[in-house]
Scaffold this motif. Structure first.
Motif, PDB file in Angstrom:
ATOM      1  N   UNK A  84       0.826  -1.210   0.000  1.00 12.01           N
ATOM      2  CA  UNK A  84       0.000   0.000   0.000  1.00 12.01           C
ATOM      3  C   UNK A  84       0.862   1.263   0.000  1.00 12.01           C
ATOM      4  N   UNK A  85       0.373   2.291  -0.669  1.00 15.79           N
ATOM      5  CA  UNK A  85       1.009   3.611  -0.720  1.00 15.79           C
ATOM      6  C   UNK A  85       2.345   3.614  -1.456  1.00 15.79           C
ATOM      7  N   UNK A  99       0.252   3.236  -6.168  1.00 14.41           N
ATOM      8  CA  UNK A  99      -0.839   2.510  -5.515  1.00 14.41           C
ATOM      9  C   UNK A  99      -1.884   3.518  -5.051  1.00 14.41           C
ATOM     10  N   UNK A 100      -3.143   3.329  -5.434  1.00 14.79           N
ATOM     11  CA  UNK A 100      -4.199   4.234  -4.953  1.00 14.79           C
ATOM     12  C   UNK A 100      -5.093   3.541  -3.937  1.00 14.79           C
ATOM     13  N   UNK A 159      -1.259  15.276   6.591  1.00 16.30           N
ATOM     14  CA  UNK A 159      -0.350  14.133   6.634  1.00 16.30           C
ATOM     15  C   UNK A 159       1.040  14.553   7.118  1.00 16.30           C
ATOM     16  N   UNK A 170       6.895   6.985  -1.888  1.00 17.61           N
ATOM     17  CA  UNK A 170       5.597   6.797  -1.256  1.00 17.61           C
ATOM     18  C   UNK A 170       4.639   7.863  -1.772  1.00 17.61           C
ATOM     19  N   UNK A 172       0.506   9.280  -1.078  1.00 17.24           N
ATOM     20  CA  UNK A 172      -0.696   9.135  -0.261  1.00 17.24           C
ATOM     21  C   UNK A 172      -1.797  10.050  -0.773  1.00 17.24           C
ATOM     22  N   UNK A 173      -3.016   9.615  -0.586  1.00 23.46           N
ATOM     23  CA  UNK A 173      -4.145  10.489  -0.836  1.00 23.46           C
ATOM     24  C   UNK A 173      -4.488  11.143   0.485  1.00 23.46           C
ATOM     25  N   UNK A 174      -4.559  12.459   0.507  1.00 27.55           N
ATOM     26  CA  UNK A 174      -4.837  13.116   1.784  1.00 27.55           C
ATOM     27  C   UNK A 174      -5.534  14.454   1.568  1.00 27.55           C
ATOM     28  N   UNK A 175      -5.634  15.227   2.630  1.00 22.26           N
ATOM     29  CA  UNK A 175      -6.323  16.512   2.583  1.00 22.26           C
ATOM     30  C   UNK A 175      -5.302  17.611   2.309  1.00 22.26           C
TER      31      UNK A 175
END
Lengths: 219, 129
Positions: A84-85, A99-100, A159, A170, A172-175
């Motif tokens: 993941x990630x 990776x999503x 994050x 790496x 990541x999907x984040x805000x």
């Protein structure tokens, strides 16, 4: 737009090249911001730099990891991130696979390569259970680099962007501010923000404000 | 603020990235055509509102965009476990006894609150004044 049917493929999915055959001026997602003077290339001392990378080919791959991994390896020479990630790049760093979610990956390739890649992937995958979506028009990529790039991000995302939270390789999907971002770290000194096209102006305005104290400049 | 472990991303994230989607493990009646109105109404509209352990469905909407389950204590806000879809919780409130003790309000025949069903239906009717 030229329509074409993927050859060698057993599936009967209609695919088409989203690039016009004639030369037509394309407007980058930040075109409006430039036109309105939001982005001033001369401003900023360049301790943090934002570079827009418009018109890249973004493909969303969905399906089983093992089948997709084989096909992506064959066509792109990059393996699918198993963990993941994960974020994998090819040798020269211009093509990436991220990776999503457990069954979803984002492939970013240089402009104009995505249609050919999609056809090759479809031919390679044949009858397998998969989906490929060309998301090139929906999102854009902003590169953030410079010695204070991390401080700018610390003010913008929830994050942990320190190297122990977001090491190289790496994503990541984040805000980001009040929108979502796909935050990636291809290199130690560089962050990539994959944002919605319609939010590109908002993100750049936010970055300009957050990076003012570090002399952020947008190219 | 919660600090939630996403079982798909395999790490903890801020609550801001998530969105709750109500009670978990709600099963659709196997034969909707032939189930009673009460059964169907329970399935559609009535949810548990326990004081204590509760299983909830959440979505990691700004991350991997997958749904997963959280077992949470509604009195302490403590998250006891998170687990992916299709799995059963390992932390559960004991049936009946504990649920009663905890003052669990279960959806049962359209009556949300334990003891809300009047013993005599006439008690619910309006009395002409």
């Amino acid at each position: 737009m030229s329509e074409a049917r993927s050859e060698n493929s057993a599936s009967n999915v209609a695919v088409f090249d989203t690039h016009p055959s004639d030369a037509i001026d394309a407007e980058s997602p930040l075109h409006w911001s430039r036109q309105r003077g939001v982005i001033d290339a001369a401003a900023g001392e360049g301790q943090v730099t934002v570079v827009e990378r418009p018109f890249l080919g973004h493909l969303i791959l969905r399906g089983g990891a093992i089948v997709l991994d084989e096909a992506v390896r064959e066509t792109l020479g990059v393996s699918l991130p198993g963990q993941p990630l994960g974020l994998n790049h090819d040798a020269d760093g211009s093509r990436s696979v991220q990776w999503l979610s457990p069954d979803e990956w984002l492939v970013i390739v240089p402009a104009g390569e995505e249609f050919e890649l999609e056809n090759r992937l479809r031919a390679q995958l044949g009858d397998a259970h998969f989906a490929i979506v060309n998301a090139s028009g929906g999102q854009t990529l902003l590169e953030l680099s410079g010695e204070h790039a991390r401080e700018v991000l610390m003010k913008s995302v929830t994050y942990d962007v320190h190297s122990h939270g977001l090491p190289v390789g790496k994503g990541v999907g984040t805000v980001f501010a009040k929108t979502s971002v796909n935050l990636r770290r291809p290199r130690e000194d560089r962050f990539e923000l994959v944002v919605r096209r319609s939010f590109a102006d908002y993100c750049v305005r936010w970055l300009l404000d957050a990076g003012r104290e570090y002399g952020l400049s947008v190219e | 603020m919660f600090y939630i472990f996403c079982p798909y991303c395999d790490e903890r994230r801020e609550e801001e990235e998530f969105h709750p989607s109500g009670q978990a493990h709600i099963t659709r009646p196997a034969d909707p055509e032939n189930c009673s109105d009460e059964e169907w109404g329970d399935y559609l509209f009535f949810r548990d509102n326990p004081r204590g352990i509760h299983h909830e469905l959440w979505v990691h909407r700004l991350g991997c965009r997958k749904f997963f389950n959280i077992t949470r204590d509604t009195t302490t806000y403590e998250i006891l476990e998170t687990y992916p879809m299709g799995e059963r919780p390992t932390v559960t409130a004991e049936r009946a006894g504990v649920r009663q003790e905890q003052g669990v309000q279960t959806a049962d025949g359209g009556w949300q609150t334990v003891g809300a069903r009047p013993e005599n239906s006439k008690l619910n009717e309006e009395t002409p004044s």
